[in-house]
Design a protein around this motif. Structure first.
Motif, PDB file in Angstrom:
ATOM      1  N   VAL A  50       0.850  -1.186   0.000  1.00 34.32           N
ATOM      2  CA  VAL A  50       0.000   0.000   0.000  1.00 34.32           C
ATOM      3  C   VAL A  50       0.888   1.239   0.000  1.00 34.32           C
ATOM      4  N   VAL A  51       0.633   2.157  -0.912  1.00 30.55           N
ATOM      5  CA  VAL A  51       1.359   3.431  -0.961  1.00 30.55           C
ATOM      6  C   VAL A  51       0.344   4.542  -1.159  1.00 30.55           C
ATOM      7  N   PHE A  52       0.660   5.729  -0.667  1.00 32.07           N
ATOM      8  CA  PHE A  52      -0.196   6.874  -0.916  1.00 32.07           C
ATOM      9  C   PHE A  52      -0.012   7.343  -2.357  1.00 32.07           C
ATOM     10  N   GLY A  53      -1.095   7.865  -2.943  1.00 32.44           N
ATOM     11  CA  GLY A  53      -1.033   8.390  -4.303  1.00 32.44           C
ATOM     12  C   GLY A  53      -1.587   7.415  -5.322  1.00 32.44           C
ATOM     13  N   LEU A  54      -1.816   7.927  -6.536  1.00 30.79           N
ATOM     14  CA  LEU A  54      -2.388   7.148  -7.628  1.00 30.79           C
ATOM     15  C   LEU A  54      -1.464   7.167  -8.838  1.00 30.79           C
ATOM     16  N   PRO A  55      -1.553   6.159  -9.709  1.00 31.28           N
ATOM     17  CA  PRO A  55      -0.743   6.162 -10.930  1.00 31.28           C
ATOM     18  C   PRO A  55      -1.160   7.286 -11.870  1.00 31.28           C
ATOM     19  N   ALA A  56      -0.319   7.561 -12.847  1.00 28.29           N
ATOM     20  CA  ALA A  56      -0.613   8.583 -13.851  1.00 28.29           C
ATOM     21  C   ALA A  56      -1.710   8.091 -14.791  1.00 28.29           C
ATOM     22  N   MET A  57      -2.337   9.025 -15.495  1.00 28.48           N
ATOM     23  CA  MET A  57      -3.338   8.674 -16.491  1.00 28.48           C
ATOM     24  C   MET A  57      -2.671   8.090 -17.726  1.00 28.48           C
ATOM     25  N   ALA A  58      -3.332   7.132 -18.352  1.00 27.22           N
ATOM     26  CA  ALA A  58      -2.789   6.480 -19.540  1.00 27.22           C
ATOM     27  C   ALA A  58      -2.876   7.407 -20.748  1.00 27.22           C
ATOM     28  N   ASP A  59      -1.918   7.251 -21.641  1.00 26.21           N
ATOM     29  CA  ASP A  59      -1.944   7.937 -22.928  1.00 26.21           C
ATOM     30  C   ASP A  59      -2.559   6.959 -23.924  1.00 26.21           C
ATOM     31  N   ILE A  60      -3.819   7.188 -24.287  1.00 28.27           N
ATOM     32  CA  ILE A  60      -4.553   6.242 -25.121  1.00 28.27           C
ATOM     33  C   ILE A  60      -3.827   5.962 -26.426  1.00 28.27           C
TER      34      ILE A  60
END
Length: 277
Positions: free
Chosen positions: A128-138
């Motif tokens: 578990v880590v704080f934060g979210l992954p980046a948005m994908a480049d479609i």
């Protein structure tokens, strides 16, 4: 901080019934489900044909500091695919909500507690880590098969016989579809996802793949089990030498899940989020 409550081995499943909003920290809300139950149906035994994980994104995480002031955060939770249990999504939501009125000395103490509770529920170490992954480049996510002009008449149960591949042409490519939909096996609520397939082997018939994915549309199965079914069917029917299957499910109750399964040795996909998440 109140004393830790032991996690119950088999609490009544909270799905399909009204559940009171938790006012106190309670790891007993977590409901583990044996992975063997879903795997037996698709012929997966103790020797797993894949590696992988279930990556959760938590958008609604909160607790109180030592003064009683609320703190908010997001988190990425990664459950290993070879853990004995998956963690049922509604119970995970309820558990995280039980932290809302709990005081912690530090953010690190929150992480430590959540890691401990989820690891105990899953039966394996959970990250578990704080934060979210980046948005994908479609544009760089693979070739979409969704614009294919195909006639479709089957919406469930999933039909592996629809799959086909050309053994005379070996390729390495990435395919995507945003048309994967299944249903929660208890509540009947729809689960929406984009599917990302990377493989090396006989060229997969794209129209056949699209028909196969749409055949999940009225199917009731947990997210993790749907991805494992897709993986097993593609491996058996299309003869891939290397295969990676990841589904990025849309958010429900402040959580989304991204199960990934791959042949051993396959590179882990980049940790990304879809625009629908």
């Amino acid at each position: 901080m109140s004393p830790r409550t032991p996690i119950a081995a088999a609490p009544p499943i909270p799905l399909g019934r009204e559940v009171a909003y938790p006012r106190h920290y309670d790891p007993g809300l977590l409901f583990p489900i044996a992975r063997t139950l879903g795997r037996a149906e698709i012929g997966i035994g103790a020797a797993l044909p894949f590696v992988g994980h279930d990556r959760w994104h938590a958008y609604e995480l909160s607790w109180l500091d030592t003064r009683g002031k609320p703190v908010v955060a997001t988190a990425t939770i990664t459950v290993p695919g070879d853990s004995p249990h998956l963690v049922e999504s509604k119970s995970l939501k309820l558990y995280l909500n039980s932290l809302n009125h709990t005081r912690f000395d530090t953010a690190d103490a929150v992480l430590a507690r959540v890691i401990e509770d989820l690891s105990q529920s899953a039966g394996a170490r959970v990250d578990v880590v704080f934060g979210l992954p980046a948005m994908a480049d479609i544009a760089h996510d693979g070739a979409s098969i969704d614009a294919l002009e195909v006639e479709i008449a089957r919406y469930g149960p999933p039909d592996a016989s629809l799959l086909a591949a050309d053994a005379g042409e070996i390729v390495e490519e990435q395919l995507t579809s945003a048309l994967l939909k299944s249903n929660c096996p208890v509540t009947g609520q729809p689960d929406w996802a984009s599917l990302h397939i990377a493989y090396r082997g006989p060229r997969i018939d794209r129209a056949a793949l699209l028909r196969y994915l749409v055949s999940f549309r009225d199917h009731a199965e947990f997210h993790e089990q749907c991805v494992e079914r897709v993986f097993v069917d593609l491996l058996a029917r299309c003869g891939a030498q290397a295969l990676s299957v990841e589904a990025r499910y849309t958010r429900r109750g402040g959580l989304d899940i991204n199960p990934w399964r791959a042949t051993p040795g396959h590179a882990m996909p980049a940790r990304l989020r879809d625009e629908r998440q």
